[in-house]
Scaffold this motif. Structure first.
Motif, PDB file in Angstrom:
ATOM      1  N   THR A 171       0.812  -1.220   0.000  1.00  0.00           N
ATOM      2  CA  THR A 171       0.000   0.000   0.000  1.00  0.00           C
ATOM      3  C   THR A 171       0.849   1.276   0.000  1.00  0.00           C
ATOM      4  OG1 THR A 171      -0.026  -0.129   2.402  1.00  0.00           O
ATOM      5  CG2 THR A 171      -1.932  -1.056   1.238  1.00  0.00           C
ATOM      6  N   LYS A 172       2.192   1.111  -0.062  1.00  0.00           N
ATOM      7  CA  LYS A 172       3.034   2.304   0.041  1.00  0.00           C
ATOM      8  C   LYS A 172       3.793   2.589  -1.255  1.00  0.00           C
ATOM      9  CE  LYS A 172       4.010   1.539   4.912  1.00  0.00           C
ATOM     10  NZ  LYS A 172       5.086   1.233   5.863  1.00  0.00           N
ATOM     11  N   PHE A 192      -2.512   5.345  -2.403  1.00  0.00           N
ATOM     12  CA  PHE A 192      -1.296   4.819  -1.768  1.00  0.00           C
ATOM     13  C   PHE A 192      -0.841   5.741  -0.640  1.00  0.00           C
ATOM     14  CE2 PHE A 192      -0.861   2.814  -6.012  1.00  0.00           C
ATOM     15  CZ  PHE A 192      -0.717   1.488  -5.607  1.00  0.00           C
ATOM     16  N   GLU A 193      -0.127   5.130   0.303  1.00  0.00           N
ATOM     17  CA  GLU A 193       0.492   5.939   1.355  1.00  0.00           C
ATOM     18  C   GLU A 193       1.870   6.351   0.831  1.00  0.00           C
ATOM     19  OE1 GLU A 193       2.424   5.090   5.689  1.00  0.00           O
ATOM     20  OE2 GLU A 193       0.792   3.768   5.028  1.00  0.00           O
ATOM     21  N   VAL A 195       5.692   7.521   1.117  1.00  0.00           N
ATOM     22  CA  VAL A 195       6.845   7.508   2.011  1.00  0.00           C
ATOM     23  C   VAL A 195       7.951   8.313   1.333  1.00  0.00           C
ATOM     24  CG1 VAL A 195       8.559   6.049   3.164  1.00  0.00           C
ATOM     25  CG2 VAL A 195       6.212   5.215   2.827  1.00  0.00           C
ATOM     26  N   HIS A 217       5.482  -3.902   2.319  1.00  0.00           N
ATOM     27  CA  HIS A 217       4.295  -3.084   2.074  1.00  0.00           C
ATOM     28  C   HIS A 217       4.520  -2.075   0.949  1.00  0.00           C
ATOM     29  CE1 HIS A 217       2.186  -4.728   5.506  1.00  0.00           C
ATOM     30  NE2 HIS A 217       3.344  -4.700   6.137  1.00  0.00           N
ATOM     31  N   THR A 218       5.745  -2.080   0.399  1.00  0.00           N
ATOM     32  CA  THR A 218       6.038  -1.124  -0.666  1.00  0.00           C
ATOM     33  C   THR A 218       5.558  -1.666  -2.013  1.00  0.00           C
ATOM     34  OG1 THR A 218       8.030  -0.576   0.571  1.00  0.00           O
ATOM     35  CG2 THR A 218       7.833   0.313  -1.666  1.00  0.00           C
TER      36      THR A 218
END
Ligand code: PLP
Length: 509
Positions: A171-172, A192-193, A195, A217-218
């Motif tokens: 999700t990142k 997406f989150e 980073v 999670h990437t």
């Protein structure tokens, strides 16, 4: 005999409405009836105006002068040098325009059947193939209408790719702190989150910080190479290998492909998805929100997810294929911005593959020539061999109350468009300079001379810089208000809008 110049007659800044005079005409309609009934009688009463429009009344030469003079108040690539970093404001060859205006292209209707637009489909198909060759990707979709739109499309591809593999934990999306603002925005818009990873001391991706940020999670790593400082990421092969080992997709922001043509390909660097800005690298007039094109290219594993319809060639016939069950669907109506795609096609075909390589070599040469000349006048924080652009700073003048935008405003007085100011954010009071390959050494030398004058002014008389520009029709607008609350009409039309249930407009509800 005229003793005074005719100021006030030709150069006074009048609005078209102020020039209007009742009864003046720019066009006369034939008096004879062309139809059996007068035209007005053929239009249902419901749709007829009850009062005349408030259009200005003016003669043809006056209106021509009005708009030509207005256009001359503006900066354009045909009138001025435009070292606007990251925007690749280069000269757009006029042959692109001539071809784009050919009747056979300009008058196509988007609802025409494929049999009747084989030529246009051939242009699109061949453009896709050329972009694959230029970038090292396996397939392209030409639908996205701008760079940011291409990014959003790319992020949708990333999501579709993982969802099809039943992998819902990724999700990142990682972006470096120097990335173009649209990158985190596109990732966030797609759910997406975001980073952010820091740049290292040399202005490039910090490998250790990057490796730490990458986990199960990437979903994707978005990169620009050269990055926004104009520097090539030397460790790119290591970066893409590392990401792939962790099952992470790599997205390449190819808005600025200008220094790479025929030299390096994002596909060979290991990227899975790229977007290009045809309105930058491939010479379509842009700026001021004009049409663009941000085609998206992918490697094989992502082809099933591309937008539909795909343009295919079967037995030398071009056809539209919408039969792609995993496609993310349509991201834009019809074929994308056809006129922009056509201009890019003409540009690539006329310049040829050797020409493309020469473009990039000259873009790099021009940027490095300017960098080496300007480093004697300005601080260049990451002063290293650059690609198509570099970033200088005027932070040493902060104590005098001067900022990057003051230098940008002053440049207008010398007939040069301001560079990109206050970006990238990793450099305070940044001036991001991209000369492009289409400028001659003489023009670059003029820019250096202008900086010599401005640096002298900054040292001797900083107040004069703060009041610049002196020669522009508008000098220092309130930029926030101008963007958020622009006054776009001559007078306050809100009164007209408030008129109760406007009698001359049929109800649509
Ligand atoms: C210009 C640019 C974009 C955005 O492109 P638009 O067509 O303006 O949406 C994205 N990334 C980079 C690096 C750019 O220079």
């Amino acid at each position: 005999m005229i003793t005074k110049p005719l100021t006030g007659l030709m150069t006074k800044d009048e609005l078209i409405f102020e020039r209007s005079k009742a009864g003046k005409k720019g066009i006369s309609f034939p008096k004879e009836r062309i139809f059996s009934k007068p035209l007005a009688a053929r239009i249902p009463d419901l749709y007829q105006r009850k009062q005349t429009t408030a259009l200005p009344e003016i003669s043809e030469p006056e209106i021509v002068r009005h708009f030509v003079n207005l256009s001359r108040k503006n900066f354009s690539i045909d009138t001025h040098f435009y070292p606007l970093g990251s925007c690749t404001m280069k000269y757009n060859p006029k042959i692109n325009e001539e071809i784009a205006r050919l009747d056979g292209f300009a008058w196509i209707h988007p609802f025409q059947t494929p049999e009747t637009i084989q030529g246009a489909l051939q242009v699109l198909f061949e453009l896709q193939e050329m972009l694959c060759e230029i970038t090292g990707m396996d397939a392209f979709s030409l639908q996205p209408a701008a760079g940011a739109h291409g990014e959003l499309c790319g992020m949708m591809l990333v999501r579709a790719y993982y969802h099809q593999r039943q992998d819902f934990k990724r999700t990142k999306v990682i972006v470096p702190d120097s990335s173009h603002g649209t990158n985190p925005a596109s990732a966030a818009l797609c759910g997406f989150e975001v980073v952010t990873t820091p740049s290292g001391p040399d202005g490039r991706v910090d490998l250790i910080a990057l490796e730490k940020a990458m986990d199960d999670h990437t979903a994707c790593l978005m990169l620009t190479n050269p990055n926004t400082l104009g520097l090539f990421e030397k460790d790119i092969l290591q970066i893409t290998r590392l990401a792939h080992q962790k099952g992470i997709l790599l997205y390449y922001d190819g808005a600025n492909l200008n220094p790479l043509l025929g030299i390096v390909r994002p596909g060979d660097m290991g990227f899975d998805i790229v977007h290009l800005n045809l309105h930058k690298t491939f010479s379509t007039p842009h700026g001021g929100g004009g049409p663009g094109a941000g085609p998206v290219g992918v490697k094989k594993s992502l082809i099933p997810f591309l937008p539909v319809p795909a343009i295919k060639k079967k037995n030398s016939v071009f056809e539209l294929d919408s039969n792609q069950p995993h496609s993310i669907g349509k991201v834009r109506s019809f074929f994308g911005n056809f006129g922009v795609l056509l201009r890019a096609y003409v540009y690539i075909r006329t310049i040829g593959s050797d020409g493309l390589t020469q473009i990039s070599r000259d873009a790099i040469l021009n940027a490095n020539y300017l960098r080496r000349r300007l480093e004697k006048l300005l601080e260049i924080p990451y002063n290293d061999y650059c690609m198509h652009e570099f970033v200088a700073t005027v932070r040493q003048y902060k104590s005098k109350g001067l900022h990057a935008s003051d230098f940008g405003k002053r440049m207008l007085d010398f007939g040069i468009h301001a560079p990109t100011v206050h970006f990238p954010l990793v450099v305070e009071d940044a001036l991001m300079i991209e000369p492009t390959e289409t400028e001659s050494k003489e023009v670059l030398d003029q820019l250096v001379e202008v900086f010599e004058i401005m640096v002298k002014e900054a040292n001797d008389d900083p107040e004069s810089l703060k009041k610049a520009p002196y020669t522009m029709p508008i000098r220092r607008p309130d930029e926030v208000q101008a963007a958020r609350k622009p006054i776009l009409s001559w007078r306050d039309y809100s009164q007209d809008l408030k008129r109760p249930s406007s009698p001359d407009m049929p109800s649509t509800g």
